[in-house]
Design an enzyme around this catalytic site. Structure first.
Site, PDB file in Angstrom:
ATOM      1  N   HIS A 168      -7.165  -6.596   0.136  1.00  0.00           N
ATOM      2  CA  HIS A 168      -6.004  -5.699   0.266  1.00  0.00           C
ATOM      3  C   HIS A 168      -4.830  -6.316   1.016  1.00  0.00           C
ATOM      4  CE1 HIS A 168      -4.152  -1.812  -0.089  1.00  0.00           C
ATOM      5  NE2 HIS A 168      -4.064  -1.619   1.210  1.00  0.00           N
ATOM      6  N   SER A 172       0.837  -1.190   0.000  1.00  0.00           N
ATOM      7  CA  SER A 172       0.000   0.000   0.000  1.00  0.00           C
ATOM      8  C   SER A 172       0.887   1.261   0.000  1.00  0.00           C
ATOM      9  CB  SER A 172      -0.957  -0.053   1.197  1.00  0.00           C
ATOM     10  OG  SER A 172      -2.057   0.788   1.010  1.00  0.00           O
ATOM     11  N   ASP A 216      -9.719  -6.015  -3.876  1.00  0.00           N
ATOM     12  CA  ASP A 216      -8.788  -5.064  -3.265  1.00  0.00           C
ATOM     13  C   ASP A 216      -9.292  -3.630  -3.376  1.00  0.00           C
ATOM     14  OD1 ASP A 216      -6.399  -3.859  -2.333  1.00  0.00           O
ATOM     15  OD2 ASP A 216      -5.163  -5.284  -3.430  1.00  0.00           O
TER      16      ASP A 216
END
Length: 291
Positions: A268, A111, A241
């Site tokens: 995610h 991320s 996601d």
């Protein structure tokens, strides 16, 4: 497992970076990987399943809490402009120097950690970086925001309102985040304690949102600079996601040496979910490719 503190001098001030190492760095047979956690403002626990790479693939894994978070120096009261991408890149390079691995290492960023990995490749052009994994990351905040807004429409009104309220109403926002992430952040239920702990470090009653609230990524995009990434890159996202395909597609389109896999049973955090074992194998195999 080994843990410790690394001194970090930045602009004349002294700070500390907390780290944790799984695997044998001293007698390694494979290149070490540094796991760069998400946020901004989360902690290394959100990536702890990557210790599987040490246990099952003999890859030493280095975790750390980025400055301002977790067991690294806490920075309440620092002005928002103190927190920049270059601050976190300097801290990362300081970690490399501490372990003496700057000449050969791999990086897996999740991320926001993927943002740091991509920016490292573009801004610093490190010769020692051999492979870059951009896991569930984003090529621009505009695309990320578009995805979040799109996904929110599938959730109840109270979740949408809680997310819209933002961190100023911390309890309401935390509950909305919990429901949002249960569908698009981590499909494992109940939510793994490492993820709950990491989120509470920022949004819990005693959390510290200093880094999370800093406008580090205001207007941020790397799309027009991706041609400067010279290291082999592996893009990973989940079918459910927050980093939807259109959020990560620019990486695949703009980086010269790149592969992309979407994991069908994940959101995610695929390293926590049903695709965990496949995720580790894919990453391990990628790290074996000629740099």
């Amino acid at each position: 497992m080994k843990e410790g503190i690394i001194p970090f001098n930045y602009k004349g001030e002294k700070y500390e970076t907390y780290y944790k190492v799984f695997g044998d760095l001293e007698n390694r047979t494979r290149r070490p990987v540094i796991a760069v956690h998400g946020g901004p403002g989360l902690v290394h626990q959100v990536m702890l399943p990557l210790a599987d790479l040490a246990a099952s693939h003999s890859i030493p894994v280095i975790f750390y809490d980025q400055i301002g978070n977790g067991r690294s120096s806490r920075l309440r009261g620092k002005p928002a402009e103190f927190f920049t991408i270059d601050l976190f890149l300097d801290e990362f390079e300081n970690l490399l120097a501490h372990f003496g691995i700057a000449d050969e290492y791999d990086l897996l960023g999740h991320s926001w950690g993927g943002i740091l990995g991509a920016e490292l490749a573009v801004r610093r052009q490190p010769k020692g970086l051999k492979h870059l994994v951009l896991s569930d990351s984003l090529a621009s905040v505009e695309l990320w925001g578009k995805s979040v807004m799109q996904l929110l429409t599938t959730l109840p009104k109270e979740v949408q309102e809680g997310m819209a309220a933002g961190p100023s109403d911390r309890k309401r926002y935390r509950e909305a985040l919990r429901q949002f992430h249960a569908k698009y952040g981590c499909l494992v239920q109940p939510t793994p304690e490492e993820i709950e702990y990491s989120m509470d470090q920022v949004y819990g009653e005693d959390g510290d949102p200093t880094v999370a609230n800093a406008p580090i990524l205001a207007g941020w995009s790397i799309i027009d600079r991706l041609h400067l990434v010279n290291v082999p890159t592996f893009v990973i996202n989940g079918r459910k996601d927050i980093a939807q395909d259109f959020v990560v597609a620019p990486f695949f389109e703009g980086i010269r040496k790149v592969k992309w896999v979407t994991l069908d049973r994940s959101s995610h955090t695929p390293f926590f979910e049903e695709d965990r074992e496949r995720y580790m194998q894919l990453v391990s195999d990628f790290f074996r490719l000629e740099a």
